[in-house]
Structures are given as C-alpha cells and as structure tokens.
Design an enzyme around this catalytic site. Structure first.
Site, mmCIF file in Angstrom:
data_model
loop_
_atom_site.group_PDB
_atom_site.id
_atom_site.type_symbol
_atom_site.label_atom_id
_atom_site.label_comp_id
_atom_site.label_asym_id
_atom_site.label_seq_id
_atom_site.Cartn_x
_atom_site.Cartn_y
_atom_site.Cartn_z
ATOM 1 N N LYS A 16 0.830 -1.212 0.000
ATOM 2 C CA LYS A 16 0.000 0.000 0.000
ATOM 3 C C LYS A 16 0.866 1.264 0.000
ATOM 4 O O LYS A 16 0.617 2.196 -0.752
ATOM 5 C CB LYS A 16 -0.937 0.015 1.217
ATOM 6 C CG LYS A 16 -1.868 -1.191 1.293
ATOM 7 C CD LYS A 16 -2.810 -1.113 2.481
ATOM 8 C CE LYS A 16 -2.129 -1.071 3.836
ATOM 9 N NZ LYS A 16 -1.352 -2.303 4.170
ATOM 10 N N ARG A 92 -9.162 0.094 9.822
ATOM 11 C CA ARG A 92 -8.620 -1.214 10.179
ATOM 12 C C ARG A 92 -9.611 -2.059 10.964
ATOM 13 O O ARG A 92 -9.303 -3.190 11.302
ATOM 14 C CB ARG A 92 -7.349 -1.028 11.005
ATOM 15 C CG ARG A 92 -6.069 -1.159 10.159
ATOM 16 C CD ARG A 92 -4.913 -0.869 11.075
ATOM 17 N NE ARG A 92 -3.672 -1.482 10.720
ATOM 18 C CZ ARG A 92 -2.706 -0.888 10.024
ATOM 19 N NH1 ARG A 92 -2.891 0.285 9.488
ATOM 20 N NH2 ARG A 92 -1.558 -1.499 9.860
ATOM 21 N N ARG A 126 11.647 -5.530 4.785
ATOM 22 C CA ARG A 126 11.383 -4.114 4.445
ATOM 23 C C ARG A 126 12.395 -3.204 5.141
ATOM 24 O O ARG A 126 12.768 -3.416 6.297
ATOM 25 C CB ARG A 126 9.966 -3.736 4.893
ATOM 26 C CG ARG A 126 9.688 -2.232 4.772
ATOM 27 C CD ARG A 126 8.234 -1.891 4.782
ATOM 28 N NE ARG A 126 7.569 -2.223 6.031
ATOM 29 C CZ ARG A 126 6.256 -2.099 6.229
ATOM 30 N NH1 ARG A 126 5.475 -1.676 5.250
ATOM 31 N NH2 ARG A 126 5.725 -2.433 7.384
ATOM 32 N N ARG A 159 11.914 -1.087 10.738
ATOM 33 C CA ARG A 159 10.929 -0.715 11.755
ATOM 34 C C ARG A 159 10.917 -1.758 12.861
ATOM 35 O O ARG A 159 11.061 -2.940 12.591
ATOM 36 C CB ARG A 159 9.527 -0.650 11.124
ATOM 37 C CG ARG A 159 9.252 0.633 10.405
ATOM 38 C CD ARG A 159 8.017 0.603 9.559
ATOM 39 N NE ARG A 159 6.830 -0.002 10.173
ATOM 40 C CZ ARG A 159 5.620 -0.017 9.606
ATOM 41 N NH1 ARG A 159 5.453 0.567 8.425
ATOM 42 N NH2 ARG A 159 4.592 -0.581 10.195
ATOM 43 N N ARG A 170 0.804 -8.757 13.947
ATOM 44 C CA ARG A 170 0.076 -7.817 13.079
ATOM 45 C C ARG A 170 -0.790 -8.579 12.083
ATOM 46 O O ARG A 170 -1.880 -8.134 11.741
ATOM 47 C CB ARG A 170 1.066 -6.907 12.354
ATOM 48 C CG ARG A 170 1.638 -5.858 13.296
ATOM 49 C CD ARG A 170 2.929 -5.299 12.785
ATOM 50 N NE ARG A 170 2.759 -4.511 11.583
ATOM 51 C CZ ARG A 170 3.718 -4.300 10.693
ATOM 52 N NH1 ARG A 170 4.904 -4.841 10.869
ATOM 53 N NH2 ARG A 170 3.480 -3.556 9.647
HETATM 54 P P1 ADP Z 1 2.253 -1.793 3.241
HETATM 55 O O1 ADP Z 1 2.310 -0.288 3.137
HETATM 56 O O2 ADP Z 1 1.026 -2.372 2.609
HETATM 57 O O3 ADP Z 1 2.484 -2.305 4.627
HETATM 58 P P2 ADP Z 1 4.774 -1.685 1.729
HETATM 59 O O4 ADP Z 1 4.414 -0.840 0.544
HETATM 60 O O5 ADP Z 1 5.597 -1.056 2.788
HETATM 61 O O6 ADP Z 1 3.443 -2.383 2.355
HETATM 62 O O7 ADP Z 1 5.496 -2.999 1.174
HETATM 63 C C1 ADP Z 1 6.037 -3.969 2.074
HETATM 64 C C2 ADP Z 1 7.388 -4.454 1.549
HETATM 65 O O8 ADP Z 1 7.182 -5.232 0.362
HETATM 66 C C3 ADP Z 1 8.356 -3.329 1.180
HETATM 67 O O9 ADP Z 1 9.651 -3.734 1.570
HETATM 68 C C4 ADP Z 1 8.223 -3.226 -0.348
HETATM 69 O O10 ADP Z 1 9.447 -2.818 -0.937
HETATM 70 C C5 ADP Z 1 7.888 -4.675 -0.755
HETATM 71 N N1 ADP Z 1 6.958 -4.759 -1.886
HETATM 72 C C6 ADP Z 1 5.865 -3.991 -2.127
HETATM 73 N N2 ADP Z 1 5.230 -4.390 -3.250
HETATM 74 C C7 ADP Z 1 5.930 -5.456 -3.728
HETATM 75 C C8 ADP Z 1 5.784 -6.331 -4.870
HETATM 76 N N3 ADP Z 1 4.770 -6.195 -5.746
HETATM 77 N N4 ADP Z 1 6.699 -7.322 -5.036
HETATM 78 C C9 ADP Z 1 7.720 -7.463 -4.141
HETATM 79 N N5 ADP Z 1 7.919 -6.689 -3.055
HETATM 80 C C10 ADP Z 1 7.035 -5.686 -2.849
HETATM 81 P P1 AMP Z 2 1.260 0.556 9.249
HETATM 82 O O1 AMP Z 2 2.354 1.520 8.980
HETATM 83 O O2 AMP Z 2 0.008 0.839 8.458
HETATM 84 O O3 AMP Z 2 1.720 -0.878 9.118
HETATM 85 O O4 AMP Z 2 0.826 0.758 10.771
HETATM 86 C C1 AMP Z 2 1.757 0.564 11.822
HETATM 87 C C2 AMP Z 2 1.033 0.477 13.161
HETATM 88 O O5 AMP Z 2 0.341 1.711 13.437
HETATM 89 C C3 AMP Z 2 -0.054 -0.594 13.264
HETATM 90 O O6 AMP Z 2 0.473 -1.875 13.557
HETATM 91 C C4 AMP Z 2 -0.916 -0.035 14.406
HETATM 92 O O7 AMP Z 2 -0.295 -0.212 15.654
HETATM 93 C C5 AMP Z 2 -0.900 1.475 14.106
HETATM 94 N N1 AMP Z 2 -2.000 1.850 13.190
HETATM 95 C C6 AMP Z 2 -1.883 2.305 11.907
HETATM 96 N N2 AMP Z 2 -3.091 2.555 11.382
HETATM 97 C C7 AMP Z 2 -3.999 2.254 12.347
HETATM 98 C C8 AMP Z 2 -5.426 2.281 12.414
HETATM 99 N N3 AMP Z 2 -6.180 2.662 11.373
HETATM 100 N N4 AMP Z 2 -6.014 1.888 13.579
HETATM 101 C C9 AMP Z 2 -5.284 1.503 14.629
HETATM 102 N N5 AMP Z 2 -3.951 1.426 14.629
HETATM 103 C C10 AMP Z 2 -3.298 1.810 13.512
#
Ligand code: ADP
Ligand code: AMP
Length: 215
Positions: A16, A92, A126, A159, A170
């Site tokens: 995302k 969420r 990541r 992270r 998660r």
């Molecule tokens: P989210 O925001 O949904 O938690 P991220 O955009 O941070 O996910 O993506 C999670 C990890 O997966 C990152 O390290 C990113 O570089 C990698 N990633 C995202 N999309 C793809 C894909 N289509 N193929 C392989 N790796 C991906």
């Molecule tokens: P994310 O970066 O989206 O993976 O979010 C990281 C962390 O932030 C999550 O594991 C939750 O602890 C908190 N968080 C993010 N978005 C929300 C939400 N909409 N509701 C509750 N907690 C959230």
C-alpha cells in the site's frame, strides 16, 4: 471533478505504501496514512483518555491497533484539508469504517491481496527511510546504494514492528479486525481487487487503470 479520493486496502506488507507513492506522483493526490502519522506521534501523551497505555507507540511496537478515538481524529483532520487523497492504513476495523463514512465520500476502493508467507518475507525484509518514509526491500526493491534512500539520501532502517514476532501478531490482528472491513467494502460496485503478489510494475499498471476509471 477534483482529484480522486481513493481507499487502498490490504494486509500489512501488501504494498500500500509503495503504490501510494506512485499515486501521489501520477495523480497529485495527498497520501493520508495513519501508520506514518502515528509513527510521528509515537510519544504523544494520550493518558487523559484512560486507555490501557499512555502513548501510541506502546500499542504499535507490539503490533496492536492504536485505539479508535486517537486514529479517527487523525484521519478526520487529514481528510478535511485534502482535495484528492489515497487513504492507506485506515479503516482497520468495522468501527473505523463506519466513522469514515461520516467523514467523506470515496471515488474508488482498491484492495491488494497477498498470501501470508509472502507478507512475512516482505515485512521482515522491508527497510524504510528514516527521513522521508520511502519503502525499500533488501531483495525485492533495493536502493541504488545500500542503506541510503534514493529519494532524499536519508538512512534506511528496519521498523521495530517489522521483526518477526510483531509481524506475526500484526497479521493476526489483520485477520481478526481488518479482513471483515475488506469483506464489507467488497460488495460495493466500485470495489476492485488486485493480485498484489505480481511485480511492482504490474501491480502499478493495474492500480493506475483502476484509478483512471474513477476520474
Ligand atoms: P504496506 O504499506 O502495505 O504495509 P509496503 O508498501 O511497505 O506495504 O510494502 C512492504 C514491503 O514489500 C516493502 O519492503 C516493499 O518494498 C515490498 N513490496 C511492495 N510491493 C511489492 C511487490 N509487488 N513485489 C515485491 N515486493 C514488494
Ligand atoms: P502501518 O504503517 O500501516 O503498518 O501501521 C503501523 C502500526 O500503526 C499498526 O500496527 C498499528 O499499531 C498502528 N496503526 C496504523 N493505522 C492504524 C489504524 N487505522 N487503527 C489503529 N492502529 C493503527
């Protein structure tokens, strides 16, 4: 019509954040992400709400959801000041989805689907820029220079909640709270599901086409 208002759904690690950056660049929308907003406010004092913990960070490091009243307020403020947006990381749970309905009308809803094994690999590999938040992956999306952000030269870090125990928690929290949200939106005519396991470029092509259809 103004800029599109897009909701991007999917489990942690679905892509995302990565694809939101593309949407910002291509459509000039604002990236509204509760994860980034909360990370900037991890130490905020929420003790007056009388909840289990006194700061958002204590929930986040364990992979638990931050309480709705904190998150809803962040989103309401961000959406009020945005023309078009891509909303990432919210809602969420079903209570947040109900709140969102009272805040804005969406032009499109896109869900990225990815299997659990792939999510674990993506999240534990990541790396994020400490300065601008850009996402990378040690294998799937490497920066030009190891450990350095291509966009701003910032340092790439892991992270705390991307360590394996927190990742597993998660994904459980997602299955229990957020899958019902995707189910809820999936009945809408403007809901689009994209196979998020495809390459970064293919996911982007399909997402771009879906958003173009909304404008
Ligand atoms: P989210 O925001 O949904 O938690 P991220 O955009 O941070 O996910 O993506 C999670 C990890 O997966 C990152 O390290 C990113 O570089 C990698 N990633 C995202 N999309 C793809 C894909 N289509 N193929 C392989 N790796 C991906
Ligand atoms: P994310 O970066 O989206 O993976 O979010 C990281 C962390 O932030 C999550 O594991 C939750 O602890 C908190 N968080 C993010 N978005 C929300 C939400 N909409 N509701 C509750 N907690 C959230």
């Amino acid at each position: 019509m103004g800029q599109p208002k897009i909701l991007l759904l999917g489990p942690p690690g679905a892509g995302k954040g990565t694809q939101s950056s593309n949407l910002v660049e291509a459509f000039g929308v604002e990236h509204v992400t509760t994860g980034d907003a909360l990370r900037s406010n991890k130490e905020m004092d929420i003790s007056d709400l009388g909840l289990e913990y006194d700061t958002p960070g204590e929930y986040m490091d364990q992979g638990e959801l931050v309480p709705d009243e904190v998150v809803n307020a962040i989103v309401e403020k961000a959406l009020t000041s945005a023309d078009g947006f891509v909303l990432d990381g919210y809602p969420r749970n079903l209570e947040q989805a109900e709140q969102l309905e009272s805040m804005t009308d969406l032009d499109g809803i896109v869900s990225l689907s990815v299997s659990e094994d792939e999510l674990v690999d993506r999240l534990t590999g990541r790396r994020v820029c400490d300065e601008c938040g850009e996402n990378y992956h040690v294998e799937f999306d490497q920066p030009e220079n190891e450990g350095v952000c291509d966009e701003c030269g910032g340092e790439l870090i892991q992270r705390e909640d991307d360590e394996e125990d927190a990742v597993r928690n998660r994904l459980d929290v997602f299955a229990e709270n957020t899958e019902p949200v995707i189910e809820y939106y999936s009945d809408r005519a403007d809901f689009v599901d994209i196979d998020g396991e495809q390459s970064l470029d293919t996911v982007w092509e399909e997402l771009q086409a879906a958003v173009e259809d909304t404008v």
